[in-house]
Design a protein around this motif. Sequence first.
Motif, PDB file in Angstrom:
ATOM      1  N   TYR A  21       0.831  -1.198   0.000  1.00  0.00           N
ATOM      2  CA  TYR A  21       0.000   0.000   0.000  1.00  0.00           C
ATOM      3  C   TYR A  21       0.870   1.255   0.000  1.00  0.00           C
ATOM      4  O   TYR A  21       0.570   2.223  -0.718  1.00  0.00           O
ATOM      5  CB  TYR A  21      -0.943   0.037   1.199  1.00  0.00           C
ATOM      6  CG  TYR A  21      -1.768   1.301   1.178  1.00  0.00           C
ATOM      7  CD1 TYR A  21      -2.787   1.458   0.255  1.00  0.00           C
ATOM      8  CD2 TYR A  21      -1.461   2.373   2.018  1.00  0.00           C
ATOM      9  CE1 TYR A  21      -3.504   2.637   0.169  1.00  0.00           C
ATOM     10  CE2 TYR A  21      -2.181   3.560   1.939  1.00  0.00           C
ATOM     11  CZ  TYR A  21      -3.204   3.681   1.021  1.00  0.00           C
ATOM     12  OH  TYR A  21      -3.892   4.859   0.934  1.00  0.00           O
ATOM     13  N   ARG A  65      -6.523  -1.068 -10.185  1.00  0.00           N
ATOM     14  CA  ARG A  65      -7.136  -2.356  -9.832  1.00  0.00           C
ATOM     15  C   ARG A  65      -6.890  -3.446 -10.868  1.00  0.00           C
ATOM     16  O   ARG A  65      -7.187  -4.621 -10.624  1.00  0.00           O
ATOM     17  CB  ARG A  65      -8.658  -2.169  -9.660  1.00  0.00           C
ATOM     18  CG  ARG A  65      -9.088  -1.779  -8.277  1.00  0.00           C
ATOM     19  CD  ARG A  65      -9.028  -2.958  -7.312  1.00  0.00           C
ATOM     20  NE  ARG A  65     -10.014  -3.978  -7.609  1.00  0.00           N
ATOM     21  CZ  ARG A  65      -9.809  -5.277  -7.433  1.00  0.00           C
ATOM     22  NH1 ARG A  65      -8.659  -5.718  -6.977  1.00  0.00           N
ATOM     23  NH2 ARG A  65     -10.770  -6.157  -7.718  1.00  0.00           N
ATOM     24  N   THR A  76      -5.349  -4.587  -4.321  1.00  0.00           N
ATOM     25  CA  THR A  76      -6.523  -5.248  -3.766  1.00  0.00           C
ATOM     26  C   THR A  76      -7.646  -4.223  -3.632  1.00  0.00           C
ATOM     27  O   THR A  76      -7.428  -3.002  -3.737  1.00  0.00           O
ATOM     28  CB  THR A  76      -6.223  -5.838  -2.386  1.00  0.00           C
ATOM     29  OG1 THR A  76      -5.950  -4.754  -1.470  1.00  0.00           O
ATOM     30  CG2 THR A  76      -5.030  -6.781  -2.430  1.00  0.00           C
ATOM     31  N   ILE A  77      -8.840  -4.704  -3.388  1.00  0.00           N
ATOM     32  CA  ILE A  77      -9.962  -3.790  -3.185  1.00  0.00           C
ATOM     33  C   ILE A  77      -9.712  -2.918  -1.956  1.00  0.00           C
ATOM     34  O   ILE A  77      -9.999  -1.712  -1.966  1.00  0.00           O
ATOM     35  CB  ILE A  77     -11.281  -4.571  -3.056  1.00  0.00           C
ATOM     36  CG1 ILE A  77     -11.617  -5.241  -4.389  1.00  0.00           C
ATOM     37  CG2 ILE A  77     -12.428  -3.650  -2.626  1.00  0.00           C
ATOM     38  CD1 ILE A  77     -12.831  -6.134  -4.360  1.00  0.00           C
ATOM     39  N   SER A  78      -9.165  -3.502  -0.906  1.00  0.00           N
ATOM     40  CA  SER A  78      -8.868  -2.725   0.302  1.00  0.00           C
ATOM     41  C   SER A  78      -7.853  -1.624   0.012  1.00  0.00           C
ATOM     42  O   SER A  78      -8.011  -0.484   0.462  1.00  0.00           O
ATOM     43  CB  SER A  78      -8.344  -3.646   1.405  1.00  0.00           C
ATOM     44  OG  SER A  78      -9.330  -4.576   1.806  1.00  0.00           O
ATOM     45  N   GLN A  79      -6.800  -1.951  -0.740  1.00  0.00           N
ATOM     46  CA  GLN A  79      -5.811  -0.934  -1.096  1.00  0.00           C
ATOM     47  C   GLN A  79      -6.434   0.162  -1.943  1.00  0.00           C
ATOM     48  O   GLN A  79      -6.174   1.354  -1.737  1.00  0.00           O
ATOM     49  CB  GLN A  79      -4.658  -1.585  -1.859  1.00  0.00           C
ATOM     50  CG  GLN A  79      -3.745  -2.460  -1.011  1.00  0.00           C
ATOM     51  CD  GLN A  79      -2.692  -3.158  -1.853  1.00  0.00           C
ATOM     52  OE1 GLN A  79      -2.914  -3.475  -3.036  1.00  0.00           O
ATOM     53  NE2 GLN A  79      -1.532  -3.405  -1.268  1.00  0.00           N
ATOM     54  N   GLU A 106     -14.406  -2.760 -12.422  1.00  0.00           N
ATOM     55  CA  GLU A 106     -14.616  -3.892 -11.510  1.00  0.00           C
ATOM     56  C   GLU A 106     -15.491  -4.960 -12.157  1.00  0.00           C
ATOM     57  O   GLU A 106     -15.250  -6.167 -11.992  1.00  0.00           O
ATOM     58  CB  GLU A 106     -15.247  -3.401 -10.206  1.00  0.00           C
ATOM     59  CG  GLU A 106     -15.157  -4.397  -9.065  1.00  0.00           C
ATOM     60  CD  GLU A 106     -13.731  -4.663  -8.595  1.00  0.00           C
ATOM     61  OE1 GLU A 106     -13.508  -5.733  -7.991  1.00  0.00           O
ATOM     62  OE2 GLU A 106     -12.844  -3.815  -8.839  1.00  0.00           O
ATOM     63  N   ARG A 311     -12.794  -4.687   2.974  1.00  0.00           N
ATOM     64  CA  ARG A 311     -12.282  -6.033   3.252  1.00  0.00           C
ATOM     65  C   ARG A 311     -13.329  -7.083   2.912  1.00  0.00           C
ATOM     66  O   ARG A 311     -13.003  -8.159   2.382  1.00  0.00           O
ATOM     67  CB  ARG A 311     -11.861  -6.146   4.723  1.00  0.00           C
ATOM     68  CG  ARG A 311     -10.561  -5.428   5.055  1.00  0.00           C
ATOM     69  CD  ARG A 311     -10.028  -5.859   6.411  1.00  0.00           C
ATOM     70  NE  ARG A 311     -10.952  -5.529   7.484  1.00  0.00           N
ATOM     71  CZ  ARG A 311     -10.953  -4.376   8.145  1.00  0.00           C
ATOM     72  NH1 ARG A 311     -10.078  -3.430   7.813  1.00  0.00           N
ATOM     73  NH2 ARG A 311     -11.812  -4.147   9.127  1.00  0.00           N
ATOM     74  N   ASP A 314     -13.289  -7.562  -0.723  1.00  0.00           N
ATOM     75  CA  ASP A 314     -12.107  -8.351  -1.080  1.00  0.00           C
ATOM     76  C   ASP A 314     -12.390  -9.844  -0.911  1.00  0.00           C
ATOM     77  O   ASP A 314     -12.040 -10.673  -1.775  1.00  0.00           O
ATOM     78  CB  ASP A 314     -10.919  -7.960  -0.190  1.00  0.00           C
ATOM     79  CG  ASP A 314      -9.859  -7.164  -0.940  1.00  0.00           C
ATOM     80  OD1 ASP A 314      -9.742  -7.354  -2.170  1.00  0.00           O
ATOM     81  OD2 ASP A 314      -9.171  -6.353  -0.300  1.00  0.00           O
ATOM     82  N   GLU A 315     -13.024 -10.202   0.185  1.00  0.00           N
ATOM     83  CA  GLU A 315     -13.340 -11.604   0.462  1.00  0.00           C
ATOM     84  C   GLU A 315     -14.315 -12.162  -0.576  1.00  0.00           C
ATOM     85  O   GLU A 315     -14.160 -13.299  -1.048  1.00  0.00           O
ATOM     86  CB  GLU A 315     -13.920 -11.736   1.869  1.00  0.00           C
ATOM     87  CG  GLU A 315     -12.910 -11.434   2.970  1.00  0.00           C
ATOM     88  CD  GLU A 315     -13.552 -11.252   4.337  1.00  0.00           C
ATOM     89  OE1 GLU A 315     -14.791 -11.411   4.429  1.00  0.00           O
ATOM     90  OE2 GLU A 315     -12.833 -10.955   5.307  1.00  0.00           O
ATOM     91  N   HIS A 317     -14.711 -11.043  -3.621  1.00  0.00           N
ATOM     92  CA  HIS A 317     -13.979 -11.125  -4.890  1.00  0.00           C
ATOM     93  C   HIS A 317     -13.173 -12.417  -4.953  1.00  0.00           C
ATOM     94  O   HIS A 317     -13.169 -13.114  -5.983  1.00  0.00           O
ATOM     95  CB  HIS A 317     -13.068  -9.912  -5.031  1.00  0.00           C
ATOM     96  CG  HIS A 317     -12.211  -9.940  -6.258  1.00  0.00           C
ATOM     97  ND1 HIS A 317     -12.718  -9.914  -7.538  1.00  0.00           N
ATOM     98  CD2 HIS A 317     -10.854 -10.009  -6.397  1.00  0.00           C
ATOM     99  CE1 HIS A 317     -11.725  -9.951  -8.412  1.00  0.00           C
ATOM    100  NE2 HIS A 317     -10.589 -10.016  -7.745  1.00  0.00           N
ATOM    101  N   GLN A 318     -12.495 -12.749  -3.874  1.00  0.00           N
ATOM    102  CA  GLN A 318     -11.706 -13.981  -3.853  1.00  0.00           C
ATOM    103  C   GLN A 318     -12.604 -15.209  -3.952  1.00  0.00           C
ATOM    104  O   GLN A 318     -12.259 -16.197  -4.621  1.00  0.00           O
ATOM    105  CB  GLN A 318     -10.859 -14.041  -2.573  1.00  0.00           C
ATOM    106  CG  GLN A 318      -9.758 -12.996  -2.510  1.00  0.00           C
ATOM    107  CD  GLN A 318      -8.823 -13.050  -3.700  1.00  0.00           C
ATOM    108  OE1 GLN A 318      -8.413 -14.139  -4.133  1.00  0.00           O
ATOM    109  NE2 GLN A 318      -8.475 -11.896  -4.246  1.00  0.00           N
TER     110      GLN A 318
END
Length: 429
Positions: A21, A65, A76-79, A106, A311, A314-315, A317-318
């Motif tokens: 980050y 992204r 990452t989405i969080s970043q 996205e 977050r 992100d989860e 997405h994974q």
Amino acid sequence: MTNTATIHHLDTKPAAVAPTYEELAARFRPIFARIAEDAVRREQERELPYEAVRCLREAGFGRVRIPLKYGGFGATISQFFRLLVELAEADSNVSHLLRGHFAFLESRINHTDESVREFWFPKIVEGALIGYAMAELTAVTGTSATIAQQDGKWFLNGKKYYSTGTIYADWIVASVVDGEERVSVALPATAPGVTRIDDWDGFGQRMTGSGTTVFEQVEIQPEHINRRLTGKDSYAQSYQKAFLQLILLASIAGVGRAVKRDGIAFVQRKTRAFGVLGESSPRHDPLVQRVVGRLASLSFAADTIVEGIARTLDEVHQARLADTADEALYVDTEIKAFQAQQIVIDLVLQASTLLFEVGGASATSESRRLDRHWRNARTAASHNPAIFRERAIGDYYLNGTVPDAAWLAAEKEQQEAREQAQETSRAGQ
């Protein structure tokens, strides 16, 4: 304006190594700082931030992204959302105007067809920006913009409003109807017949370019027509809606940071206080300290909520990449985003009002434009009205009703009717 050494370092890292980050932030922070320096002047003069957008484009912010293997930075989405909050602190107009770009990107990242990524990612890596033209100023909720075939070619006609970001964009994504079917189209922003008008008259977020886009007999290539998702993938729209909402919440949280920043700077410069004879130091006044402490706490809470939803995305997405995401996961994510919306809005609107308690009437000076924080937060908060979302949350917990259940059911019914009509037509041939 940009940190050339940092940009060079990030661009030449091994392709398999995702940046941290801090590496991402170091690339863009000098640009964010410059954007912040000019924010008050742009507000006073209502100057559209073309220069800010140009600098972000050249630094590659639009591709942050995109996965590393396609030439992006692989954030990452969080970043990404942490970066967006930093940008929003500099100027929430700029973070907001990129909403359509990152939402469209996205959806391409999560698309099931690899050819879609092969088509779009090189364009975005080269600097292309995407704008949205979805809503209309009509008497009823719906879409009147159309595409139709004439002499074997497709043509788009219609008028859109709330076209956030289209003025700055290279491509425009618009919702239209093809007969009775709702579809989306993507077209070059400079195509013949496209007119972009800066007539957005909201009292906040004035420079987002959220005005009118007119399409007059615009020729559309067949590959630029996207059919709506149906079946299982229709619930993936919950992810997309949560992502779109979080972009707004990141912009609002950035306003909260700017309120804290400007409140501190205002107090530190003051040399007199109400009711105190002669020169004084308001920064040592316990009451003023309490106000600033409250501003900092409200901003911290808003940031924390945004980070939490990021977050969660992100989860999801994974899970989608692993093909383990199901309807329940998508709906849960959407509900969490709705819940975050209720609180982040309230926190930042509190802060943007409380800001004026750090000083007297001088805080209302037009030269400072501290009122822009409340106006910007209030305007961003008006998108996708929170009261409807609050009701949807209650209905979900009380009755198990998923958001937009009626809308999804109507779309399913229309899709089934279209399929039945096609089947009947084929049988009659």
